[in-house]
Design a protein around this motif. Structure first.
Motif, PDB file in Angstrom:
ATOM      1  N   ILE A  42       0.613  -1.118   0.086  1.00 34.58           N
ATOM      2  CA  ILE A  42      -0.400   0.010   0.080  1.00 34.58           C
ATOM      3  C   ILE A  42       1.320   1.307   0.160  1.00 34.58           C
ATOM      4  CG2 ILE A  42      -1.859   1.485   1.222  1.00 34.58           C
ATOM      5  CD1 ILE A  42      -2.783  -1.338   2.654  1.00 34.58           C
ATOM      6  N   GLY A  43       2.171   1.122   0.665  1.00 34.98           N
ATOM      7  CA  GLY A  43       2.657   2.783   1.670  1.00 34.98           C
ATOM      8  C   GLY A  43       3.332   2.940  -0.454  1.00 34.98           C
ATOM      9  N   ALA A  48       8.482  -8.157   2.751  1.00 33.44           N
ATOM     10  CA  ALA A  48       7.827  -7.686   2.084  1.00 33.44           C
ATOM     11  C   ALA A  48       7.960  -5.830   1.728  1.00 33.44           C
ATOM     12  CB  ALA A  48       6.619  -7.810   2.618  1.00 33.44           C
ATOM     13  N   GLY A  49       9.464  -5.283   1.966  1.00 33.86           N
ATOM     14  CA  GLY A  49       9.730  -4.639   0.900  1.00 33.86           C
ATOM     15  C   GLY A  49      10.138  -4.664  -0.123  1.00 33.86           C
ATOM     16  N   GLN A  54       0.758  -6.100  -5.245  1.00 32.97           N
ATOM     17  CA  GLN A  54       0.802  -6.740  -4.108  1.00 32.97           C
ATOM     18  C   GLN A  54       1.735  -8.206  -4.196  1.00 32.97           C
ATOM     19  OE1 GLN A  54      -2.885  -7.995  -3.385  1.00 32.97           O
ATOM     20  NE2 GLN A  54      -2.854  -7.769  -0.372  1.00 32.97           N
ATOM     21  N   PHE A  55       2.630  -8.375  -2.601  1.00 26.49           N
ATOM     22  CA  PHE A  55       3.200  -9.843  -2.807  1.00 26.49           C
ATOM     23  C   PHE A  55       2.665 -10.608  -2.548  1.00 26.49           C
ATOM     24  CE2 PHE A  55       6.620 -12.689  -0.066  1.00 26.49           C
ATOM     25  CZ  PHE A  55       7.741 -11.283  -0.158  1.00 26.49           C
ATOM     26  N   LEU A  60      -1.864 -14.275  -4.893  1.00 27.96           N
ATOM     27  CA  LEU A  60      -0.814 -15.719  -4.722  1.00 27.96           C
ATOM     28  C   LEU A  60      -1.812 -16.634  -6.008  1.00 27.96           C
ATOM     29  CD1 LEU A  60       0.663 -17.429  -2.751  1.00 27.96           C
ATOM     30  CD2 LEU A  60      -1.595 -17.606  -1.527  1.00 27.96           C
ATOM     31  N   MET A  61      -2.666 -16.803  -5.656  1.00 29.34           N
ATOM     32  CA  MET A  61      -3.894 -17.330  -6.541  1.00 29.34           C
ATOM     33  C   MET A  61      -3.985 -17.451  -7.665  1.00 29.34           C
ATOM     34  SD  MET A  61      -5.885 -19.397  -4.365  1.00 29.34           S
ATOM     35  CE  MET A  61      -5.757 -19.596  -2.474  1.00 29.34           C
TER      36      MET A  61
END
Length: 353
Positions: A11-12, A36-37, A193-194, A201-202
């Protein structure tokens, strides 16, 4: 000048990129660059003098003090957080350290900076805390949606740590007068998005021919918010929100997890058809997550009524944009899966705290 914490996260980073696309006000972007960054998301800003990146931990008080006094931001937007529920079940201490202790450290650094500002700048200053609807707990199928007055009742270590940070922000406003704003958002989705979160993921597992794991019966309900709409809401709250207030941000898009997965499969069947059959054939139900909340729903009436914000994307339009982005940017995901993304920052000559 604004200071953004966690600006290399999902989001950031979307917020920073969107902010600089819309105006020329510079951004100091402070991120620890945990797993995650992803600095690769910020590549389009390389060489942009309006974007100043600092690798640092929000728990590092000395660095926070130095950054605040060097850059003199008019606002701090606090995105930095550990955010994955499954990881919080495995390593709750990391979530307490970042989301609770880190937020407390940041608040104290900001308070010291804010107190020393000239009166006019002190009055105009804002601290905006980005939080989650998960702090409110879970809803039964026909319960009304969460409002800003819904009591906090977190059910996972992640949610509890974010609830703790919400309470700290509230306390720093009521005790010290720090002009804070809090937003509690529903499930975000969109580009960058991670790929540990449900939608990316899907998509990546489908494209790799792997099973698409759905927890339990798949009927857990979430309210989905496109990340671009969330960024717009945050800008709106920063500009027009009342200090001390909380604003819920939701997309009014409630869907079960299995419905979301089926929609993803249908889009992929069109965008990247399998040799035979549908991606739906890869769906596999697995043992449910511990303490899995049944339903989230967010009532964003206050934000809509008082500040005039409305989401622009429906779930159909937002999901279509998102799936197409991941199909068109497989290299971005592949770099995460291989671990190569961790080198993106260190290949640049950027400031290191």
């Amino acid at each position: 000048m604004i200071l953004v914490t966690g600006g290399a996260g999902f989001i950031g980073a979307n917020f920073v990129i969107d902010w600089l696309a819309r105006n020329d006000e510079p951004v100091v972007n402070l991120d620890k660059l945990t797993y995650a960054g992803n600095y690769a998301t910020l590549r389009p800003l390389d060489g942009d003098p309006r974007h100043h990146f600092v690798q640092a931990d929000i728990g590092d008080r000395a660095t926070l003090d130095a950054v605040l006094h060097q850059h003199c931001p008019r606002a701090v937007l606090h995105f930095a957080a550990e955010s994955h529920v499954d990881r919080s079940i495995d390593r709750p201490d990391d979530f307490v350290a970042t989301n609770v202790v880190g937020t407390a450290t940041l608040l104290e650094a900001v308070r010291a900076y804010w107190i020393a500002l000239p009166v006019a700048q002190r009055d105009a200053f804002r601290f905006l805390h980005v939080s989650t609807d998960e702090v409110y707990g879970t809803l039964a199928p026909h319960d009304p949606a969460f409002t800003e007055t819904t009591p906090h009742a977190p059910n996972s270590p992640y949610a509890a740590s974010k609830a703790g940070s919400d309470h700290l922000v509230r306390a720093w406003h009521h005790t010290f007068g720090l002009p804070t704003l809090t937003t509690n958002c529903s499930n975000n989705y969109g580009p960058h998005q991670f790929p540990e979160k449900l939608i990316p993921l899907m998509i990546q597992r489908a494209l790799h021919g792997e099973a698409l794991p759905v927890y339990g019966d798949g009927l857990n309900v979430r309210d989905w918010l496109y990340v671009g709409d969330h960024c717009d809401a945050i800008r709106t709250v920063l500009e027009r929100g009342t200090p001390g207030e909380t604003y819920n941000v939701g997309g009014r898009n409630e869907h079960t997890n299995v419905d979301v997965v089926n929609r993803i499969c249908a889009l992929l069947d069109t965008l990247r058809p399998r040799a035979s059959g549908s991606y739906r054939e890869q769906i596999a139900y697995v043992t449910d997550r511990k303490g899995h909340d049944r339903r989230y729903a967010v009532d964003a009436t206050k934000l809509e009524r008082e500040l005039g914000w409305q989401p622009k994307e429906t779930f159909d339009t937002g999901l279509a944009r998102t799936v197409k982005w991941y199909v068109d940017n497989e290299a971005w995901v592949d770099a995460i899966l291989s671990g190569a993304y961790r080198q993106a920052y260190f290949s640049n000559e950027l400031e290191r705290a």
